[in-house]
Design a protein around this motif. Sequence first.
Motif, PDB file in Angstrom:
ATOM      1  N   ASP A 118      32.265  48.302  44.784  1.00 56.25           N
ATOM      2  CA  ASP A 118      32.505  49.534  45.243  1.00 56.25           C
ATOM      3  C   ASP A 118      30.484  50.471  44.374  1.00 56.25           C
ATOM      4  N   ASP A 165      37.842  44.422  43.110  1.00 56.62           N
ATOM      5  CA  ASP A 165      37.360  45.446  42.911  1.00 56.62           C
ATOM      6  C   ASP A 165      38.103  46.261  42.614  1.00 56.62           C
ATOM      7  N   HIS A 244      35.738  44.335  33.549  1.00 64.44           N
ATOM      8  CA  HIS A 244      34.238  44.047  34.113  1.00 64.44           C
ATOM      9  C   HIS A 244      33.586  43.181  33.416  1.00 64.44           C
ATOM     10  N   HIS A 261      31.944  39.524  42.498  1.00 60.17           N
ATOM     11  CA  HIS A 261      31.905  40.257  41.496  1.00 60.17           C
ATOM     12  C   HIS A 261      33.560  40.732  42.099  1.00 60.17           C
TER      13      HIS A 261
HETATM   14 ZN   LIG Z   1      33.145  46.928  40.275  1.00 57.79          ZN
END
Ligand SMILES: [Zn+2]
Length: 327
Positions: A118, A165, A244, A261
């Motif tokens: 994002d 994400d 996260h 990620h």
């Molecule tokens: Zn993220």
Amino acid sequence: MYYSSINIPIILEVANGAISNFDYLLKKNFLSFENRFIITEESLFNNYRNFIDRLNFSKVYFNKSYDFKDVIELAKDFNNDDFLIIGFGGGKILDFTKLFADKVNLPYIVVPSTLSNDGIYSPIARLDENGKKKSFGVKPPLGIIADLDIIKNSPEVNLIAGVGDLISNLSALKDWKYANKVKGELINDFAYSLSYMSASSIFKFSEKDIYTKKFLQALTYGLIMSGLSMMIAGNSRPASGSEHQLSHSIDEYFSQRATLHGIQVAWGFLLIEERFRENNTDELRMFFDNIGLNRLISERINFSDSEVNDIVEKAKKIRNRFTILNK
Ligand SMILES: [Zn+2]
């Protein structure tokens, strides 16, 4: 103060052939710039030359590395004459562009070539500094132009990471609620709802949908609205919680074995649900199975039990943010 104000990009275009409308979109919004400076990678530039030519650029910079010092180096010699900065590429290029535009104090437009997280539109740029990933606060873009004709060529693994994400917002929101309950941390209801809606929008899809226009649109808008929720909150709280922190812990202490990620935060989401929130994860696992996240997690994340414990312990100290890890 009764209202809060945020800077929203003037341009938001998500469509097939969106790049062709670049000049029109600027003109429509009474924007004109003498010069346009593109930041991208040489291979992308060559692959998408016919698209990029439509951006009528006057200068181009090819990223070779993504270090904070490269941003400073590039900014040092930059002559600021009426430039619009355009970042064309994946997450790393866009992060580099965001920080660069911030340093030279010029407006920028992001043109994502893929959707792996994002960062397309968020108040944060993550770059390496002295070999370690670091988060930098940046100002929002002037516009976001997502050309689905380009994005549909991106590798499946990136798009699935993008889903990871996005879906991890649901974990971040639980942490926000937890911090509200335990610490009285204020929840911005607009940011909360927007983040929740953007993450929920992706649940109905499965792996077979990934290259359909419906899915690509939903993922693009979802990630952008996730960014907007962060802008409204004024920080990454609506889209970044304990899951996260686990991912940042991998980046920091197991950087050689780090992967995308979005895959790391999805892995973190499952771990937090099971170990810390003690929730039933059947539904989440089923979605992860359907969308291909379980496969990618088992292919790319392989830590022993003691390493996982280590990641968790280090994650607790990684950021000054109250989450379920503080329990
Ligand atoms: Zn993220």
